[in-house]
Design an enzyme around this catalytic site. Structure first.
Site, PDB file in Angstrom:
ATOM      1  N   LYS A   1      41.867  31.017  36.537  1.00 14.99           N
ATOM      2  CA  LYS A   1      41.112  31.843  37.489  1.00 14.99           C
ATOM      3  C   LYS A   1      41.479  31.413  38.906  1.00 14.99           C
ATOM      4  CE  LYS A   1      36.414  33.490  38.595  1.00 14.99           C
ATOM      5  NZ  LYS A   1      34.975  33.450  38.274  1.00 14.99           N
TER       6      LYS A   1
ATOM      7  N   SER B   1      32.342  37.787  37.311  1.00 12.97           N
ATOM      8  CA  SER B   1      33.439  37.820  38.246  1.00 12.97           C
ATOM      9  C   SER B   1      34.773  37.415  37.631  1.00 12.97           C
ATOM     10  CB  SER B   1      33.132  36.855  39.409  1.00 12.97           C
ATOM     11  OG  SER B   1      33.129  35.525  38.964  1.00 12.97           O
TER      12      SER B   1
ATOM     13  N   SER C   1      29.275  34.878  35.097  1.00 14.22           N
ATOM     14  CA  SER C   1      30.660  35.279  35.349  1.00 14.22           C
ATOM     15  C   SER C   1      31.673  34.883  34.282  1.00 14.22           C
ATOM     16  CB  SER C   1      31.135  34.733  36.703  1.00 14.22           C
ATOM     17  OG  SER C   1      30.569  35.473  37.747  1.00 14.22           O
TER      18      SER C   1
END
Lengths: 500, 480, 95
Positions: free
Chosen positions: B74, B149, B173
């Site tokens: 990420k 997210s 998330s």
């Protein structure tokens, strides 16, 4: 005939008032100090970067100090211990559970956009310290709190055209902010308090006290009020003060400025003012025009600091003798006056030097006079710290011993001191080489005195007629003839005998 | 190759069925052909050189179980020498000069980083539509959002562009995009995985975790990334168990709590049906179900949307255009530098949350907002403490709906409601997990499991047992 | 509690964000919508509840006072938007 026109000189009624206002208006000054003391840890408060002063710009600012995305703070153990040392030294309440908060504001030398500080629960709570007043007594000044925080970096405005330069080496240096109660009533008291704290932080080894390098910085909150009123006046905060001399000046200037305003019917504005040592004035900091809203909240990257009882005991036991304790001991053990003891213990290094002399066998009172007299004067004149004194405690104690055993007079000793300062050898060698040893041969002194009596018959007659003041003249003549080497006591005695 | 799990790939690499370089090239090719927009940066060269190193280790037998396994990182984790943007324009120029602890831990296993995944800007969002780099498409239906997210990470795993990915979870998330993309994701207990080098959104809520195809893979990855880190004051100095050890334990007599507040109005009935059926599966394996109540969890949304913005408003102050990142063109003075760098650099949702947080912390409002929220937060966590005296694990839906259409939710408040079931675990700091539990209208539905503090083993064990009895986790989107 | 446009401007200035006049209307509405969501918390009695700033009931760990960081200033300066000789530069600040 035109009417006689009496005119006052345009000095103005205000000026007269100002001159007499001490008497007429009876203002009282109220001062509180915020002292930022840089703790002399090796590494920063929340990172492993070095705190050493004077490095090239930004070479001691690591990822954490720069506030790079993702970095996190970890608290320096030594910084906490140092704060506790201070708290225990001023008998303060220690908050065994304290928290770190974020003080949020934008400034280019504040890398994260917030300063990690303590707000709600500082590590050190209420304490107090005694200061000496000019009347010779002592006064207790309350310490409101002392909290740990990180220092900001430095902005330099005159290095580049159109740009301010940011050096973050100082960012993250541990600070102990020591906040006093508004207990001081004059600039002199404020200075006495600041000096006391200055001495204390060096005594307990938490700060090097170097004001030039900014290790010890004072901000003063100053307000005035009518005498015998309770309510505090509006205060201003004076910043940018880097010496005790400037502290006193800045406060006095500010007091006068506030008096001018109030006596002209105006209001003092609560604001931060910078002291400009060059112009010797304070001026408003315009950059703070926006309302300050620091939005303090607990720093979620740090957990509460919990202090065990054992640690407190351990630190308490490790504290050295504190200035007040030392002062009292100097009075009782060495028979010094309060004044002398206070002066000698004002700096730990000075007290250490003095005690080293005594340990070497020098007389306490004579040593005290020499340390505070010739030695301090020479150090001040040459801006040398006592640690770097060209005359060691042992050497100065030798000199004092030579005075006490009547080898040389005090006056001769001053010359010897000068030679020692200039590195011209040790006490006994200087005395020997320059033949400064006091004359102890009574016969020789008598011979010289006889000669002087014979050559000054006029003065002898006057003396015998009752002008005893002339004794000094004869002593002077003898000293001149012996180049100061005669023992003044002896000279007096013999002269008295011979002239009677 | 790309349908294999981490555990399977590990065996194949060890048995030399293919090399790490071949495996890496295969994934890089898939990424290059993909139109999911799952990656912000693809690190081809780095990946291949890491793969070569891994092959060398594998050849001399000095590799670990994870050596040579490719993964997608990420873009919130700092990776030295690689752009780390957190999905934001303001960090678009930021090449990180250091590695996050998590990045470092994966490096020392000689794993292969394929690239940095797309995400909602600074992890603020539930649909991945708040990225400076554009939205990510859901591999199950490219008209749909992948969740957020960690939307890029979820899509990368679901689309088999990477065997697994890393994620972070501040309010859901990891779990919500895992649910919407039909993969397995675990948010560990707060303090279990180091936050050092993970760009902070809300520091007291953020926690990193793996996003994988299976619970077994999640255990393998968690083994590598969990553990105390002296650089993170909020990292717990606790031993980390081998999470793979307990996977095969029986879950007979496991006490499952089902909070009635998770099944109120707002929950899509087809989602509810999938959840209810998966409960039956657990019952069939011998677990005991009981209804519990988490009364204050209904206040999780307002609580979270005060606490997180307060922390983020302060955390994002460092993005000021002075030392790194985006700086506006020709600032006329310092204030202009700040205002334009930040206003041009941050997206709308980030600005909204900074504004809310700034307001909630400001003089006169602190007590009413920040302090009040932290008190309610306490009540929410007390609810869990009470519940865990009675049960071993709590289960319910992850998200009230399946993936919704890109652009469908425009109102910020409606978007916030998507996190309704995931926020309370973050507020309390508890571990939470999402596992594939079925489908509704051909879109995956995730089952949420919340465990007691430090009980990741219990979650992984229950998840693995469920995955031995069901195959929802191995169903693939079309054309994979 | 609801915000007016002036307050929104003040908050923006405090947060160092600029809002132009065309955005202010929409921003004010959105922020007020969000704040109305928060109003729900007013219903809960929290008089005797301690605020919970942190999920972990742990104390701060203390780091040994050791210098562990090398000088990486060159790397850090390399990623800065504007530098001079070893300094970060910003438009002149008037004090």
């Amino acid at each position: 005939m035109p009417p006689i026109n009496f005119k006052l000189k345009p000095i103005g009624i205000q000026s007269y008032l100002r001159i007499f206002r001490g008497i007429i208006m009876a203002w009282e000054t109220v001062i509180g100090l915020e002292i930022h003391s840089q703790l002399n840890t090796k590494s920063k408060i929340f990172s492993g970067a070095s705190t050493e002063f004077g490095a090239k710009p930004n070479t001691q600012a690591c990822a954490v100090d720069l506030g790079l995305p993702g970095v996190l703070p970890v608290l320096n153990k030594e910084a906490v211990h140092m704060a506790l040392r201070f708290g225990l030294a001023v008998n303060a309440k220690i908050n065994q559970h304290s928290i770190f908060e974020r003080k949020n504001y934008f400034y280019p030398d504040l890398p994260k956009g917030y300063q990690i500080s303590q707000f709600e629960i500082p590590i050190v709570g209420k304490g107090a310290i005694d200061i000496s007043t000019k009347e010779g007594g002592t006064k207790m000044v309350g310490i409101t709190r002392a909290h740990l925080e990180e220092d900001a970096g430095k902005s330099i405005h005159d290095l580049y055209e159109d740009y301010s330069a940011i050096d973050l080496n100082r960012a993250g240096t541990p600070l102990l902010e020591i906040v006093s109660e508004p207990d001081m009533r004059s600039a002199k008291e404020a200075v006495a308090y600041a000096k006391k704290i200055h001495a204390l932080v060096q005594y307990i080894g938490i700060c090097d006290g170097n004001m030039q390098e900014g290790s010890f910085r004072c901000d003063a909150n100053v307000s005035i009020r009518k005498k015998d009123t309770e309510e505090l006046g509006t205060r201003t905060e004076l910043k940018n003060i880097n010496s005790f001399k400037f502290l006193e000046k800045a406060i006095n200037i500010e007091i006068e400025r506030q008096q001018d305003i109030l006596e002209d019917g105006g209001n003092v504005v609560q604001e931060t003012r910078l002291y400009d040592a060059v112009k010797d004035e304070t001026r408003s900091m315009r950059t703070k025009e926006e309302a300050n809203d620091y939005k303090y909240f607990p720093d979620p990257d740090l957990l509460p600091v919990d202090i065990e009882n054992e640690l407190l005991t351990e630190i308490k036991n490790s504290l050295p003798e504190l200035p007040t304790e030392k002062k009292n001991r100097f009075v009782s053990e060495f028979g010094l006056s309060d004044y002398d003891a206070e002066n000698l213990t004002a700096q730990k290094s000075l007290a250490d030097y003095y005690e080293a002399m005594l340990n070497d066998g020098a007389d306490a009172k004579v040593s005290a006079n020499w340390v505070m007299g010739e030695l301090s004067a020479s150090l001040n004149k040459n801006q040398i710290d006592i640690q770097d004194s060209p005359i060691s405690a042992k050497e100065l104690s030798e000199l004092v011993k030579r005075i006490n055993d009547d080898t040389i007079s005090g006056k001769i000793a001053k010359g010897v001191f000068k030679d020692m300062w200039e590195g011209n050898g040790r006490v006994d060698d200087i005395i020997q080489n320059q033949g400064l040893k006091q004359m102890t041969d009574v016969g020789a002194i008598e011979g010289i005195i006889d000669g002087i009596i014979a050559n000054n018959s006029e003065q002898v007659e006057q003396f015998k007629a009752g002008n005893t003041k002339l004794l000094g003249y004869f002593v002077g003549q003898v000293m001149k003839a012996t180049q100061g080497k005669a023992n003044p006591k002896q000279v007096n005695q013999i002269l008295n005998e011979k002239l009677s | 190759m790309h349908t294999l799990s981490v555990a399977e790939l590990s065996k194949s690499l060890k048995n030399k069925e293919f090399s790490a370089v071949e495996l890496t090239q295969h994934y890089l090719d898939r990424i290059n052909r993909s139109d999911l927009n799952a990656f912000i940066t693809v690190t081809d060269e780095l990946a291949l050189s890491q793969a070569r190193e891994a092959d060398a280790k594998l050849a001399n037998g000095s590799g670990s179980v994870l050596t040579g396994i490719p993964f997608a990182q990420k873009d919130i984790f700092c990776t030295k020498g690689v752009k780390t943007s957190a999905g934001s324009k303001i960090l678009d120029p930021f090449i990180s000069p250091y590695d996050a602890t998590l990045s470092h831990k994966l490096n020392i296993e000689n794993m292969v980083m394929l690239g940095k995944t797309n995400m909602d800007e600074f992890a603020m969002g539930s649909s991945n539509e708040n990225s400076f780099y554009g939205p990510v498409k859901n591999p199950w239906n490219k008209k749909m959002v992948p969740g957020g997210s960690s939307g890029g990470s979820a899509a990368a795993v679901a689309g088999r562009l990477s065997p697994f990915a890393t994620g972070t979870d501040t309010g859901g998330s990891i779990r919500q995009p895992s649910s919407l993309c039909g993969i397995t994701g675990i948010k560990p207990t707060y303090g279990r995985v180091s936050r050092y080098g993970m760009i902070a959104y809300a520091s007291s809520l953020d926690q990193a975790g793996p996003m994988t195809q299976t619970a077994e893979d999640a255990a393998l990855i968690l083994n590598a990334i969990a553990g105390f880190d002296e650089k993170d004051s909020t990292s717990a100095p606790r031993d980390v168990p081998d999470y793979t050890k307990s996977l095969r334990d029986s879950i007979k007599s496991l006490k499952i709590g089902i909070p009635k507040e998770f099944f109120l109005e707002g929950l899509d009935s087809s989602v509810e049906k999938v959840i209810t059926e998966s409960m039956k599966e657990f019952e069939a394996m011998g677990a005991k179900l009981q209804e519990i109540s988490l009364p204050n969890s209904t206040y999780a949304i307002p609580t979270y949307y005060i606490v997180a913005p307060c922390e983020c408003s302060s955390n994002l102050s460092r993005l000021d255009g002075v030392r790194y990142g985006y700086r506006c063109k020709d600032p006329k003075d310092l204030n202009d530098l700040y205002l334009r760098s930040r206003s041009e650099g941050f997206g709308d949702e980030v600005k909204r949350r900074i504004m809310i947080g700034t307001y909630a912390l400001s003089a006169g409002y602190y007590d009413a907002y920040y302090l009040k929220a932290q008190k309610v937060r306490h009540l929410i966590s007390e609810d869990f403490k009470r519940a865990f005296k009675k049960v071993d694990i709590i289960m319910g839906p992850v998200s009230p709906t399946t993936a919704f259409e890109l652009g469908a939710i425009k109102d910020p408040v409606s978007m916030y409601l998507a996190d309704i079931y995931t926020l309370s675990a973050n507020l309390a700091g508890l571990p939470g997990m999402s596992i594939p539990a079925g489908f509704s209208n051909n879109l995956p539905v995730g089952l949420q499991m919340i465990g007691n503090y430090w009980s990741e083993e219990v979650l992984l064990n229950a998840a693995h047992q469920f995955q031995t009895q069901t195959d929802w986790h191995s169903v693939l989107p079309e054309n994979i | 509690m609801s915000l007016n446009k002036e307050q929104v401007k003040e908050i923006a200035q405090l947060a160092k964000l600029s809002i132009n006049d065309s955005e202010i209307e929409q921003s004010t509405i959105e922020l007020n919508n969000i704040l109305s969501l928060m109003a729900e918390l007013g219903k809960i009695d929290t008089d005797h509840v301690e605020p919970m700033a942190h999920p972990l009931e742990m104390s701060q760990r203390l780091r040994e006072d050791v210098v562990s960081e090398a000088d990486l200033s060159e790397e850090f300066q390399a990623i800065a938007p504007k530098t001079g000789k070893q300094h970060f530069l910003v438009p002149t600040v008037i004090e």
